[in-house]
Design a protein around this motif. Structure first.
Motif, PDB file in Angstrom:
ATOM      1  N   ALA A 156      60.787  84.375  13.663  1.00 14.48           N
ATOM      2  CA  ALA A 156      60.084  85.434  12.929  1.00 14.48           C
ATOM      3  C   ALA A 156      58.736  85.734  13.563  1.00 14.48           C
ATOM      4  O   ALA A 156      58.340  86.896  13.727  1.00 14.48           O
ATOM      5  N   LYS A 157      58.063  84.677  13.949  1.00 12.23           N
ATOM      6  CA  LYS A 157      56.721  84.837  14.523  1.00 12.23           C
ATOM      7  C   LYS A 157      56.759  85.620  15.839  1.00 12.23           C
ATOM      8  O   LYS A 157      55.805  86.331  16.173  1.00 12.23           O
ATOM      9  N   SER A 158      57.875  85.494  16.557  1.00 11.98           N
ATOM     10  CA  SER A 158      57.979  86.235  17.823  1.00 11.98           C
ATOM     11  C   SER A 158      57.994  87.747  17.561  1.00 11.98           C
ATOM     12  O   SER A 158      57.782  88.530  18.477  1.00 11.98           O
ATOM     13  N   TYR A 159      58.243  88.153  16.320  1.00 15.04           N
ATOM     14  CA  TYR A 159      58.141  89.573  15.927  1.00 15.04           C
ATOM     15  C   TYR A 159      56.929  89.812  15.027  1.00 15.04           C
ATOM     16  O   TYR A 159      56.872  90.783  14.288  1.00 15.04           O
ATOM     17  N   GLY A 160      55.997  88.894  15.074  1.00 13.93           N
ATOM     18  CA  GLY A 160      54.762  89.077  14.314  1.00 13.93           C
ATOM     19  C   GLY A 160      54.921  88.860  12.818  1.00 13.93           C
ATOM     20  O   GLY A 160      54.021  89.196  12.045  1.00 13.93           O
ATOM     21  N   ARG A 161      56.050  88.297  12.392  1.00 17.55           N
ATOM     22  CA  ARG A 161      56.262  88.033  10.964  1.00 17.55           C
ATOM     23  C   ARG A 161      55.946  86.565  10.681  1.00 17.55           C
ATOM     24  O   ARG A 161      56.532  85.677  11.310  1.00 17.55           O
ATOM     25  N   ILE A 162      55.073  86.340   9.738  1.00 15.00           N
ATOM     26  CA  ILE A 162      54.611  84.981   9.463  1.00 15.00           C
ATOM     27  C   ILE A 162      55.333  84.417   8.236  1.00 15.00           C
ATOM     28  O   ILE A 162      55.270  84.987   7.142  1.00 15.00           O
ATOM     29  N   ILE A 163      56.021  83.320   8.436  1.00 17.27           N
ATOM     30  CA  ILE A 163      56.641  82.590   7.325  1.00 17.27           C
ATOM     31  C   ILE A 163      55.837  81.307   7.154  1.00 17.27           C
ATOM     32  O   ILE A 163      55.702  80.515   8.089  1.00 17.27           O
ATOM     33  N   SER A 164      55.310  81.108   5.965  1.00 15.17           N
ATOM     34  CA  SER A 164      54.373  80.002   5.751  1.00 15.17           C
ATOM     35  C   SER A 164      55.097  78.674   5.588  1.00 15.17           C
ATOM     36  O   SER A 164      56.261  78.624   5.188  1.00 15.17           O
ATOM     37  N   ASP A 165      54.373  77.594   5.877  1.00 16.07           N
ATOM     38  CA  ASP A 165      54.887  76.256   5.608  1.00 16.07           C
ATOM     39  C   ASP A 165      55.261  76.120   4.140  1.00 16.07           C
ATOM     40  O   ASP A 165      56.232  75.453   3.790  1.00 16.07           O
ATOM     41  N   ARG A 166      54.478  76.755   3.302  1.00 18.36           N
ATOM     42  CA  ARG A 166      54.718  76.632   1.870  1.00 18.36           C
ATOM     43  C   ARG A 166      56.051  77.260   1.480  1.00 18.36           C
ATOM     44  O   ARG A 166      56.784  76.723   0.640  1.00 18.36           O
ATOM     45  N   ARG A 204      64.475  89.696   6.070  1.00 17.26           N
ATOM     46  CA  ARG A 204      65.691  89.150   6.709  1.00 17.26           C
ATOM     47  C   ARG A 204      65.427  87.793   7.351  1.00 17.26           C
ATOM     48  O   ARG A 204      66.233  86.874   7.230  1.00 17.26           O
ATOM     49  N   TRP A 205      64.316  87.640   8.043  1.00 17.82           N
ATOM     50  CA  TRP A 205      64.002  86.320   8.633  1.00 17.82           C
ATOM     51  C   TRP A 205      63.811  85.272   7.531  1.00 17.82           C
ATOM     52  O   TRP A 205      64.207  84.119   7.679  1.00 17.82           O
ATOM     53  N   SER A 261      64.896  96.728   0.814  1.00 21.38           N
ATOM     54  CA  SER A 261      63.848  97.201   1.721  1.00 21.38           C
ATOM     55  C   SER A 261      64.421  98.296   2.604  1.00 21.38           C
ATOM     56  O   SER A 261      65.606  98.291   2.919  1.00 21.38           O
ATOM     57  N   GLU A 262      63.570  99.250   2.996  1.00 17.68           N
ATOM     58  CA  GLU A 262      64.076 100.369   3.779  1.00 17.68           C
ATOM     59  C   GLU A 262      63.911 100.104   5.263  1.00 17.68           C
ATOM     60  O   GLU A 262      62.925  99.507   5.707  1.00 17.68           O
ATOM     61  N   TYR A 263      64.912 100.574   6.029  1.00 15.76           N
ATOM     62  CA  TYR A 263      64.869 100.403   7.473  1.00 15.76           C
ATOM     63  C   TYR A 263      64.162 101.578   8.124  1.00 15.76           C
ATOM     64  O   TYR A 263      64.362 102.734   7.750  1.00 15.76           O
ATOM     65  N   THR A 264      63.338 101.287   9.102  1.00 19.97           N
ATOM     66  CA  THR A 264      62.790 102.327   9.977  1.00 19.97           C
ATOM     67  C   THR A 264      63.002 101.859  11.409  1.00 19.97           C
ATOM     68  O   THR A 264      63.195 100.656  11.646  1.00 19.97           O
ATOM     69  N   PRO A 265      62.994 102.779  12.363  1.00 20.82           N
ATOM     70  CA  PRO A 265      63.248 102.364  13.740  1.00 20.82           C
ATOM     71  C   PRO A 265      62.342 101.206  14.159  1.00 20.82           C
ATOM     72  O   PRO A 265      61.148 101.179  13.817  1.00 20.82           O
ATOM     73  N   ASN A 266      62.940 100.253  14.857  1.00 21.75           N
ATOM     74  CA  ASN A 266      62.236  99.050  15.310  1.00 21.75           C
ATOM     75  C   ASN A 266      61.698  98.195  14.162  1.00 21.75           C
ATOM     76  O   ASN A 266      60.823  97.366  14.368  1.00 21.75           O
ATOM     77  N   TYR A 267      62.256  98.396  12.982  1.00 21.88           N
ATOM     78  CA  TYR A 267      61.864  97.575  11.830  1.00 21.88           C
ATOM     79  C   TYR A 267      60.356  97.596  11.575  1.00 21.88           C
ATOM     80  O   TYR A 267      59.762  96.586  11.193  1.00 21.88           O
ATOM     81  N   GLN A 268      59.748  98.759  11.792  1.00 18.80           N
ATOM     82  CA  GLN A 268      58.358  98.899  11.357  1.00 18.80           C
ATOM     83  C   GLN A 268      58.357  98.881   9.826  1.00 18.80           C
ATOM     84  O   GLN A 268      59.190  99.529   9.201  1.00 18.80           O
ATOM     85  N   PRO A 269      57.437  98.158   9.216  1.00 16.22           N
ATOM     86  CA  PRO A 269      57.428  98.102   7.748  1.00 16.22           C
ATOM     87  C   PRO A 269      57.374  99.516   7.155  1.00 16.22           C
ATOM     88  O   PRO A 269      56.574 100.351   7.574  1.00 16.22           O
ATOM     89  N   ALA A 270      58.274  99.770   6.193  1.00  9.78           N
ATOM     90  CA  ALA A 270      58.441 101.124   5.664  1.00  9.78           C
ATOM     91  C   ALA A 270      57.645 101.360   4.390  1.00  9.78           C
ATOM     92  O   ALA A 270      57.592 102.489   3.903  1.00  9.78           O
ATOM     93  N   GLY A 271      57.085 100.318   3.840  1.00 10.97           N
ATOM     94  CA  GLY A 271      56.445 100.477   2.533  1.00 10.97           C
ATOM     95  C   GLY A 271      57.497 100.635   1.449  1.00 10.97           C
ATOM     96  O   GLY A 271      58.693 100.397   1.676  1.00 10.97           O
ATOM     97  N   ILE A 272      57.057 101.046   0.259  1.00 11.46           N
ATOM     98  CA  ILE A 272      57.985 101.226  -0.864  1.00 11.46           C
ATOM     99  C   ILE A 272      58.243 102.726  -0.998  1.00 11.46           C
ATOM    100  O   ILE A 272      57.330 103.498  -1.276  1.00 11.46           O
TER     101      ILE A 272
END
Lengths: 315, 315
Positions: A234-244, A189-190, A150-161
């Motif tokens: 992860a959630k504190s950065y808006g990233r959702i990791i599911s129970d599944r 990473r999370w 995955s590509e890094y962008t400042p503040n880990y904004q999703p970079a796409g492919i």
């Protein structure tokens, strides 16, 4: 065949394996070594692998980063405990239009690398690899090998492919390394920490393999609670990791062969532990968002004690 | 000289020491033994002590609680891991107007004892004693010995200072054992947990003595955090443990000689660990009041794993 050149910083169980595979596939690879330099410069690299053993009798070996050519892709395959060396290493080895690819555990390294290399592209890779260095220039690949890239962008904004990610993926796939491209490096990473935090931590603290941790309800519960704390981070950065996803990690580990996680191997070999990258940084990151990962903090303090006492030869 | 008779259930490092001192002071003491019975029945008890060595060539020794006379004061000096034996033991050995004195760690044992013995008075004692059993009927008293004594009432309502407590205190003081009378048994038990939870737990989990735990900032911090969690547990029952008490415990431990807490000794000797009494019960009690002691829970799960694996001979 790609004409991209690769530098491998840290030719150990991980860097040595991926680098050797890339060279075997015909790519131009340059290996930075320390203790194995003499051996590898003379005799090359030996890879025993479940996918087939092979030897590279001749490799480009270096014991000084200044002597390496500037490369298109610089793979950071050091342990994170060596990352204080990166400011000295990276500027001289990466091309201005090149990429630094961080194949390390933990959080936050890409940020540090981006500060060092300025406008150079930075990517992160999560490696799912069971591999050990069993002798000088001798690597034993036990299982797996997939990389999530995955590509890094400042503040880990999703970079796409990006185009660059696809080119690197092509190179690795030509070397028969399975690559998954991810749009969101921070989420990736999370998600990796969901596994790394409980199993790396508890295997060291309790002197236990993964199968033992899963065989007793007490540790199985604790593993699960720790995974949910990672998800809260992860959630504190808006990233959702599911129970599944968490249940899948638990089930997957139950089915794995008995395994010593990398931190347990480091501990048994009296090497420094990657406590800051795997535990300290996630704790700090979550804390910065006002989220206190209490059980992870408990493991962090225990591991820092074991790491510090180990350095003094006290155990 | 008092004519109260004493039964000592569990003639180990603790019960053997206090019982021998009471007999030496002229009291009528009856000792229940298991593995040491033959030796002690023939040759009595040997106490090496910093306060002076002594031998009791003849003691009342029993290997069956049914053969013991009913006594005025029945001292429960078993490890809590043996408490499943109490329903069989207590009814036959305590006089109807007698007292059961629980000299054990942890929370909640007096409640269980009160259910077993009905109207008999139940008291609890917190022992600050460094003592080991070094051979059959052979006790080595290293340091301290003080007991904080308090009477149990239903739901641990503070009982004040009762006549019975003062009589028992007189007996122990005639045996040169320092006694402090406390009005609130539950507060006294939580206060003892302030020390027992961090040091017993971490010494086992991290294979460390008290001085090592205090020498590293990581474990020192974790110890302090665990102490504050114990205080939060106490507070859920309206018992206030001050910051100053916590700082005193930390300072006191720094000044102590390097020490292996009792649970660490049990672990090293492959004996069952008192995890439920010292960790499980306080967790449950706090949970019942809606308070989640998260780091103590982490230690609890780690210790349950180590205890269970130890029983299987896996470590």
């Amino acid at each position: 065949m790609s004409d991209r050149t690769y530098a491998i910083l840290g030719t150990g169980a991980l860097g040595g394996f991926y680098g050797a595979r890339l060279q075997k596939a015909g790519l131009d690879v340059h290996f930075l070594l320390k203790s194995d330099y003499e051996q590898v410069n003379k005799y090359g690299l030996v890879v025993e692998s479940k996918d087939g053993d092979f030897t590279l009798p001749k490799v480009h070996a270096y014991n000084d980063v200044e002597k390496m050519p500037r490369c298109d892709v610089v793979v950071v395959a050091l342990k994170t405990t060596q990352n204080h060396l990166l400011p000295k290493m990276l500027p001289s080895v990466v091309k201005d239009d090149g990429v630094v690819l961080v194949l390390q555990n933990g959080l936050g390294v890409e940020e540090e690398v981006a500060e060092i290399v300025g406008n150079v592209t930075v990517s992160g890779g999560l490696c799912f690899l069971c591999s050990n260095k069993v002798g000088l220039g001798h690597i034993h690949h036990l299982d797996y090998g997939q990389i999530v890239l995955s590509e890094y962008t400042p503040n880990y904004q999703p970079a796409g492919i990006t185009e660059m990610m696809q080119q690197i993926a092509n190179d690795f796939e030509s070397a028969e390394i399975s690559i998954e491209l991810a749009e969101d490096l921070l989420l990736a990473r999370w998600k990796k920490l969901v596994w790394n935090i409980p199993y790396n931590g508890l295997s060291v603290i309790l002197n236990a393999r993964t199968d033992e941790l899963m065989a007793y309800s007490y540790t199985r519960q604790l593993v699960e609670q720790l995974m949910y704390e990672v998800a809260a981070g992860a959630k504190s950065y808006g990233r959702i990791i599911s129970d599944r996803f968490i249940q899948t990690m638990l089930d997957y580990t139950v089915k794995m062969k008995p395994y010593r996680p990398s931190m347990k191997i480091d501990y048994d070999e009296h090497r420094p532990l990657e406590v800051e990258a795997i535990f300290g940084k996630p704790l700090q990151k979550a804390q910065a968002k006002g989220v206190n990962l209490v059980q992870i903090s408990c493991l962090y303090h225990q591991l820092k004690f074991l790491d510090a006492r180990g350095k003094e030869g006290g155990c």
